[in-house]
Design a protein around this motif. Structure first.
Motif, PDB file in Angstrom:
ATOM      1  N   MET A 169      49.245  31.666  46.001  1.00  0.00           N
ATOM      2  CA  MET A 169      48.210  31.198  46.936  1.00  0.00           C
ATOM      3  C   MET A 169      46.870  31.182  46.211  1.00  0.00           C
ATOM      4  O   MET A 169      46.411  30.143  45.761  1.00  0.00           O
ATOM      5  N   GLY A 170      46.246  32.329  46.083  1.00  0.00           N
ATOM      6  CA  GLY A 170      44.916  32.389  45.476  1.00  0.00           C
ATOM      7  C   GLY A 170      44.873  31.943  44.029  1.00  0.00           C
ATOM      8  O   GLY A 170      44.036  31.128  43.640  1.00  0.00           O
ATOM      9  N   GLY A 171      45.755  32.470  43.196  1.00  0.00           N
ATOM     10  CA  GLY A 171      45.757  32.119  41.779  1.00  0.00           C
ATOM     11  C   GLY A 171      46.107  30.667  41.527  1.00  0.00           C
ATOM     12  O   GLY A 171      45.487  29.996  40.700  1.00  0.00           O
TER      13      GLY A 171
ATOM     14  N   ASP B  92      45.433  43.782  34.576  1.00  0.00           N
ATOM     15  CA  ASP B  92      46.890  43.875  34.710  1.00  0.00           C
ATOM     16  C   ASP B  92      47.472  42.943  35.757  1.00  0.00           C
ATOM     17  O   ASP B  92      48.665  42.628  35.696  1.00  0.00           O
ATOM     18  N   ILE B  93      46.646  42.492  36.716  1.00  0.00           N
ATOM     19  CA  ILE B  93      47.170  41.635  37.780  1.00  0.00           C
ATOM     20  C   ILE B  93      46.579  40.225  37.687  1.00  0.00           C
ATOM     21  O   ILE B  93      47.273  39.273  37.342  1.00  0.00           O
ATOM     22  N   LEU B  94      45.305  40.082  38.007  1.00  0.00           N
ATOM     23  CA  LEU B  94      44.696  38.748  38.053  1.00  0.00           C
ATOM     24  C   LEU B  94      44.691  38.058  36.684  1.00  0.00           C
ATOM     25  O   LEU B  94      45.095  36.905  36.565  1.00  0.00           O
ATOM     26  N   GLN B  95      44.223  38.759  35.671  1.00  0.00           N
ATOM     27  CA  GLN B  95      44.170  38.166  34.332  1.00  0.00           C
ATOM     28  C   GLN B  95      45.572  37.805  33.864  1.00  0.00           C
ATOM     29  O   GLN B  95      45.798  36.728  33.311  1.00  0.00           O
ATOM     30  N   HIS B  96      46.529  38.688  34.100  1.00  0.00           N
ATOM     31  CA  HIS B  96      47.902  38.437  33.669  1.00  0.00           C
ATOM     32  C   HIS B  96      48.474  37.207  34.371  1.00  0.00           C
ATOM     33  O   HIS B  96      49.124  36.360  33.745  1.00  0.00           O
ATOM     34  N   LYS B  97      48.238  37.083  35.681  1.00  0.00           N
ATOM     35  CA  LYS B  97      48.780  35.943  36.425  1.00  0.00           C
ATOM     36  C   LYS B  97      48.100  34.633  36.034  1.00  0.00           C
ATOM     37  O   LYS B  97      48.738  33.591  35.964  1.00  0.00           O
ATOM     38  N   LEU B  98      46.796  34.676  35.768  1.00  0.00           N
ATOM     39  CA  LEU B  98      46.062  33.453  35.450  1.00  0.00           C
ATOM     40  C   LEU B  98      46.184  33.046  33.979  1.00  0.00           C
ATOM     41  O   LEU B  98      46.287  31.856  33.680  1.00  0.00           O
ATOM     42  N   LEU B  99      46.184  34.013  33.063  1.00  0.00           N
ATOM     43  CA  LEU B  99      46.200  33.694  31.638  1.00  0.00           C
ATOM     44  C   LEU B  99      47.541  33.951  30.967  1.00  0.00           C
ATOM     45  O   LEU B  99      47.875  33.313  29.977  1.00  0.00           O
ATOM     46  N   GLY B 100      48.302  34.914  31.467  1.00  0.00           N
ATOM     47  CA  GLY B 100      49.504  35.376  30.790  1.00  0.00           C
ATOM     48  C   GLY B 100      49.199  36.691  30.101  1.00  0.00           C
ATOM     49  O   GLY B 100      48.067  37.171  30.111  1.00  0.00           O
ATOM     50  N   PRO B 101      50.198  37.299  29.475  1.00  0.00           N
ATOM     51  CA  PRO B 101      49.974  38.590  28.824  1.00  0.00           C
ATOM     52  C   PRO B 101      49.121  38.459  27.565  1.00  0.00           C
ATOM     53  O   PRO B 101      49.079  37.385  26.952  1.00  0.00           O
ATOM     54  N   PRO B 102      48.447  39.542  27.141  1.00  0.00           N
ATOM     55  CA  PRO B 102      47.669  39.509  25.900  1.00  0.00           C
ATOM     56  C   PRO B 102      48.551  39.038  24.743  1.00  0.00           C
ATOM     57  O   PRO B 102      49.707  39.420  24.616  1.00  0.00           O
ATOM     58  N   GLY B 103      47.983  38.185  23.921  1.00  0.00           N
ATOM     59  CA  GLY B 103      48.739  37.617  22.811  1.00  0.00           C
ATOM     60  C   GLY B 103      49.507  36.359  23.190  1.00  0.00           C
ATOM     61  O   GLY B 103      50.016  35.658  22.326  1.00  0.00           O
ATOM     62  N   HIS B 104      49.582  36.086  24.492  1.00  0.00           N
ATOM     63  CA  HIS B 104      50.297  34.898  24.972  1.00  0.00           C
ATOM     64  C   HIS B 104      49.475  34.175  26.045  1.00  0.00           C
ATOM     65  O   HIS B 104      50.033  33.652  27.004  1.00  0.00           O
ATOM     66  N   PHE B 105      48.145  34.200  25.902  1.00  0.00           N
ATOM     67  CA  PHE B 105      47.302  33.483  26.855  1.00  0.00           C
ATOM     68  C   PHE B 105      47.711  32.017  26.872  1.00  0.00           C
ATOM     69  O   PHE B 105      48.009  31.431  25.834  1.00  0.00           O
ATOM     70  N   GLY B 106      47.718  31.452  28.062  1.00  0.00           N
ATOM     71  CA  GLY B 106      48.159  30.066  28.223  1.00  0.00           C
ATOM     72  C   GLY B 106      49.531  29.982  28.850  1.00  0.00           C
ATOM     73  O   GLY B 106      49.999  28.901  29.164  1.00  0.00           O
ATOM     74  N   THR B 107      50.177  31.145  29.041  1.00  0.00           N
ATOM     75  CA  THR B 107      51.490  31.159  29.692  1.00  0.00           C
ATOM     76  C   THR B 107      51.392  31.582  31.155  1.00  0.00           C
ATOM     77  O   THR B 107      52.404  31.703  31.832  1.00  0.00           O
ATOM     78  N   GLY B 108      50.167  31.786  31.640  1.00  0.00           N
ATOM     79  CA  GLY B 108      49.953  32.084  33.052  1.00  0.00           C
ATOM     80  C   GLY B 108      49.731  30.788  33.825  1.00  0.00           C
ATOM     81  O   GLY B 108      50.139  29.707  33.391  1.00  0.00           O
ATOM     82  N   LEU B 109      49.064  30.886  34.949  1.00  0.00           N
ATOM     83  CA  LEU B 109      48.843  29.710  35.792  1.00  0.00           C
ATOM     84  C   LEU B 109      47.891  28.690  35.172  1.00  0.00           C
ATOM     85  O   LEU B 109      48.040  27.492  35.386  1.00  0.00           O
ATOM     86  N   ILE B 110      46.909  29.140  34.414  1.00  0.00           N
ATOM     87  CA  ILE B 110      46.004  28.193  33.747  1.00  0.00           C
ATOM     88  C   ILE B 110      46.745  27.653  32.527  1.00  0.00           C
ATOM     89  O   ILE B 110      47.115  28.411  31.632  1.00  0.00           O
ATOM     90  N   PRO B 111      47.005  26.350  32.496  1.00  0.00           N
ATOM     91  CA  PRO B 111      47.786  25.784  31.382  1.00  0.00           C
ATOM     92  C   PRO B 111      47.154  26.076  30.028  1.00  0.00           C
ATOM     93  O   PRO B 111      45.923  26.053  29.876  1.00  0.00           O
ATOM     94  N   GLY B 112      48.017  26.353  29.046  1.00  0.00           N
ATOM     95  CA  GLY B 112      47.535  26.691  27.709  1.00  0.00           C
ATOM     96  C   GLY B 112      46.634  25.640  27.104  1.00  0.00           C
ATOM     97  O   GLY B 112      45.647  25.959  26.442  1.00  0.00           O
TER      98      GLY B 112
END
Length: 195
Positions: A66-68, A106-126
């Motif tokens: 929803m929000g993310g 641990d929650i918002l950043q992870h869902k939006l960006l992905g885990p550290p070292g793998h930014f771009g695998t969350g909701l915001i496209p890489g």
């Protein structure tokens, strides 16, 4: 030849992981859009309402689907054909905020960006992530993300905030979108309404 096929498969999988946003709410299948009427209503209400609340049970997708999800669409300026909610034709300035710096990471950043070292695998496209700025004093935490706003060619800005930064850190700026995750202090809510 087997090695080349394996490398190609890994490259395709990696590319798919960096486009997670476009896998949500498909037309058909077991996760088809029609099964998520409350989510769709939440999005639709955004067209005419400046604030909305998703007060739901745990683990039903409030933060991510929803929000993310909506925040990622606004940051990129790209919307699915079925979208009936608010649209931004220009880059936005937004916040995503939660309880503490650690829970935001641990929650918002992870869902939006992905885990550290793998930014771009969350909701915001890489391919939409232009730059990330680290948050001082908290390992692997991001303070700000610049996101390519495709239709305009401009850049949206997402800042990560936490309620433990207190009300004064929420003062003085204008924002297009603010995602408040979990219960927030009333003084911070008042500042966010002003923004």
């Amino acid at each position: 030849q087997l090695r080349e096929m394996l490398e190609l498969t890994q490259a395709l999988t990696s590319a798919e992981l960096r486009r997670k946003l476009w896998t949500y709410f498909p037309d058909t299948g077991p996760l088809r859009r029609e099964l998520y009427q409350k989510h769709l209503e939440f999005f639709r209400l955004g067209a005419d309402n400046s604030e909305r609340l998703a007060l739901c049970a745990n683990r039903v997708g409030k933060t991510e689907s929803m929000g993310g999800y909506e925040l990622a669409l606004h940051l990129c300026g790209e919307y699915p054909p079925w979208w009936e909610g608010r649209r931004f034709e220009y880059p936005i300035d937004a916040w995503a905020a939660g309880d503490t710096g650690q829970t935001v990471r641990d929650i918002l950043q992870h869902k939006l960006l992905g885990p550290p070292g793998h930014f771009g695998t969350g909701l915001i496209p890489g391919d939409a992530i232009v730059k990330t700025t680290p948050r001082s004093g908290l390992p692997n935490a991001v303070e700000q993300v610049q996101v390519r706003h495709t239709p305009s060619g401009g850049t949206s800005i997402l800042g990560f905030k936490s309620y433990d930064q207190k009300r004064h850190s929420f003062q003085g700026t204008e924002k297009h979108v603010i995602l408040l995750d979990e219960e927030f202090p009333l003084d911070i809510y008042g500042e966010c309404l002003t923004r």
